[in-house]
Design a protein around this motif. Structure first.
Motif, mmCIF file in Angstrom:
data_model
loop_
_atom_site.group_PDB
_atom_site.id
_atom_site.type_symbol
_atom_site.label_atom_id
_atom_site.label_comp_id
_atom_site.label_asym_id
_atom_site.label_seq_id
_atom_site.Cartn_x
_atom_site.Cartn_y
_atom_site.Cartn_z
ATOM 1 N N GLN A 162 0.804 -1.218 0.000
ATOM 2 C CA GLN A 162 0.000 0.000 0.000
ATOM 3 C C GLN A 162 0.841 1.275 0.000
ATOM 4 O OE1 GLN A 162 -3.371 -0.717 -0.396
ATOM 5 N NE2 GLN A 162 -2.462 -2.754 -0.413
ATOM 6 N N ALA A 163 2.134 1.169 -0.248
ATOM 7 C CA ALA A 163 3.005 2.337 -0.300
ATOM 8 C C ALA A 163 3.008 2.914 -1.714
ATOM 9 C CB ALA A 163 4.422 1.969 0.116
ATOM 10 N N PHE A 164 3.007 4.245 -1.803
ATOM 11 C CA PHE A 164 2.986 4.926 -3.095
ATOM 12 C C PHE A 164 4.393 5.326 -3.525
ATOM 13 C CE2 PHE A 164 -1.310 5.660 -1.484
ATOM 14 C CZ PHE A 164 -2.087 5.363 -2.602
ATOM 15 N N SER A 165 4.619 5.310 -4.845
ATOM 16 C CA SER A 165 5.867 5.779 -5.440
ATOM 17 C C SER A 165 5.539 6.663 -6.635
ATOM 18 C CB SER A 165 6.735 4.611 -5.917
ATOM 19 O OG SER A 165 7.147 3.805 -4.842
ATOM 20 N N VAL A 166 6.354 7.698 -6.842
ATOM 21 C CA VAL A 166 6.185 8.579 -7.991
ATOM 22 C C VAL A 166 6.967 8.028 -9.175
ATOM 23 C CG1 VAL A 166 6.585 10.897 -8.897
ATOM 24 C CG2 VAL A 166 5.856 10.606 -6.529
ATOM 25 N N LEU A 167 6.306 7.968 -10.329
ATOM 26 C CA LEU A 167 6.973 7.525 -11.551
ATOM 27 C C LEU A 167 7.530 8.701 -12.332
ATOM 28 C CD1 LEU A 167 4.476 4.788 -12.845
ATOM 29 C CD2 LEU A 167 6.560 4.469 -11.491
ATOM 30 N N GLU A 168 6.668 9.658 -12.674
ATOM 31 C CA GLU A 168 7.113 10.791 -13.476
ATOM 32 C C GLU A 168 6.070 11.891 -13.459
ATOM 33 O OE1 GLU A 168 7.698 8.865 -17.236
ATOM 34 O OE2 GLU A 168 5.682 9.358 -17.930
#
Length: 323
Positions: free
Chosen positions: A272-278
């Motif tokens: 459930q952790a978010f990551s930024v792609l672009e």
């Protein structure tokens, strides 16, 4: 972003004569034409004096200088139009233009540089390696662990993007990405849900969850051709999660000095952790595009959305009339 940053324009005459840049010479030419045609219809429906200008070839300078234009709506996607090159030309010509400035466009288009900015700001982003040859690509994929994604460093619309699940697929994936430039990114693959958060004049729009068909990833086909891709808005996130997505998107936008309008792509992994792609500084405005969907959820019609994007050309000054 604590408050909207809108330079509100009351009447179409205040915009003056508008050059709508579309097409260009990148691999994304056809997508840009679709975006430009949709925007052109919307602006004209609101009474804006807008003319399409194909940014292909050396005739662009003469077209801009001889057209009596007062400002520019930049609908160019990919290298040349979305990487600050045309923005630099417009600044030399004294023509205000929509969206982010030249340096923000250049940094955002460079996936490697923008991910370094994210990491420095403490924003989670998938681990990655930059490669220029097949041995480095194979080594990097092994270091990151399968599955991995291959993508050109300076390209959009998912051109040249592929997923690799085992070593035997590296050569084809590398070759596919390298078609669009010598710098290729190998990125750790996040298994999970994809989301996108859009910004308009400093205001975050509703988050969208993207659900490609048949467990595919969000590639060119699922973006522009498939009628089976689902776009869920409201996204299904609870309030706390949506706030977190928007916080991360706003930070990414701020760190890249992006302005006017933009779209931020994120992943949520199985923990459930978010990551930024672009960050996309000139998002698509086609029938399958995400910013118009988010705007509609916020009760902003497509015509109004295009009008408000054109308003962002006033952020760099330049009153109507005089070119």
């Amino acid at each position: 972003m604590s408050a909207p940053l809108r330079h509100e324009i009351a009447g179409a005459a205040e915009f003056g004569r508008v050059a709508l840049l579309l097409g260009g010479d990148s691999a994304e030419r056809e997508i840009s034409i679709l975006t430009g045609e949709a925007v052109l219809g919307a602006l004209r429906a609101r009474g804006v004096d807008a003319e399409p200008v194909d940014a292909s070839g050396a005739a662009l300078v003469a077209a801009l200088q001889g057209g009596g234009y007062d400002r520019v709506f930049n609908a160019l996607h990919g290298p040349g139009g979305e990487d600050g090159v045309v923005a630099g030309l417009l600044e030399l010509l004294g023509l205000p233009y929509t969206g982010s400035g030249q340096s923000a466009l250049a940094v955002s288009m460079d996936k490697h540089v923008s991910k370094r900015v994210f990491a420095h700001a403490g924003l989670p982003t998938p681990d990655w390696r930059m490669v220029r040859d097949l041995p480095d690509a194979e080594r990097s994929a092994n270091e990151l662990g399968y599955p991995v994604g291959f993508k050109p460093n300076n390209q959009g619309s998912s051109f040249g993007v592929s997923r690799v699940d085992e070593a035997s697929g590296v050569a084809a994936a590398f070759a596919g990405a390298a078609r669009y430039g010598e710098d290729v990114m190998v990125e750790a693959w996040i298994e999970g849900a994809e989301y996108t958060a859009s910004m308009l004049q400093g205001e975050m729009l509703p988050v969208i969850r993207i659900v490609p068909p048949d467990e595919r990833f969000y590639d060119f086909h699922t973006k522009y051709e498939s009628e089976e891709t689902r776009y869920v808005c409201p996204s299904g996130l609870d309030r706390k999660q949506e706030v977190e997505v928007n916080r991360m998107a706003e930070l990414a936008i701020r760190e890249l000095n992006v302005s006017g309008w933009a779209r931020v792509d994120l992943m949520r992994d199985r923990s459930q952790a978010f990551s930024v792609l672009e960050v996309n500084t000139v998002p698509g405005m086609t029938s399958h595009s995400l910013v118009p969907m988010a705007a509609a959820q916020a009760d902003i019609s497509f015509d109004e959305l295009c009008w408000r994007i054109l308003e962002t050309s006033f952020e760099r000054g330049g009153p109507a009339g005089g070119h």
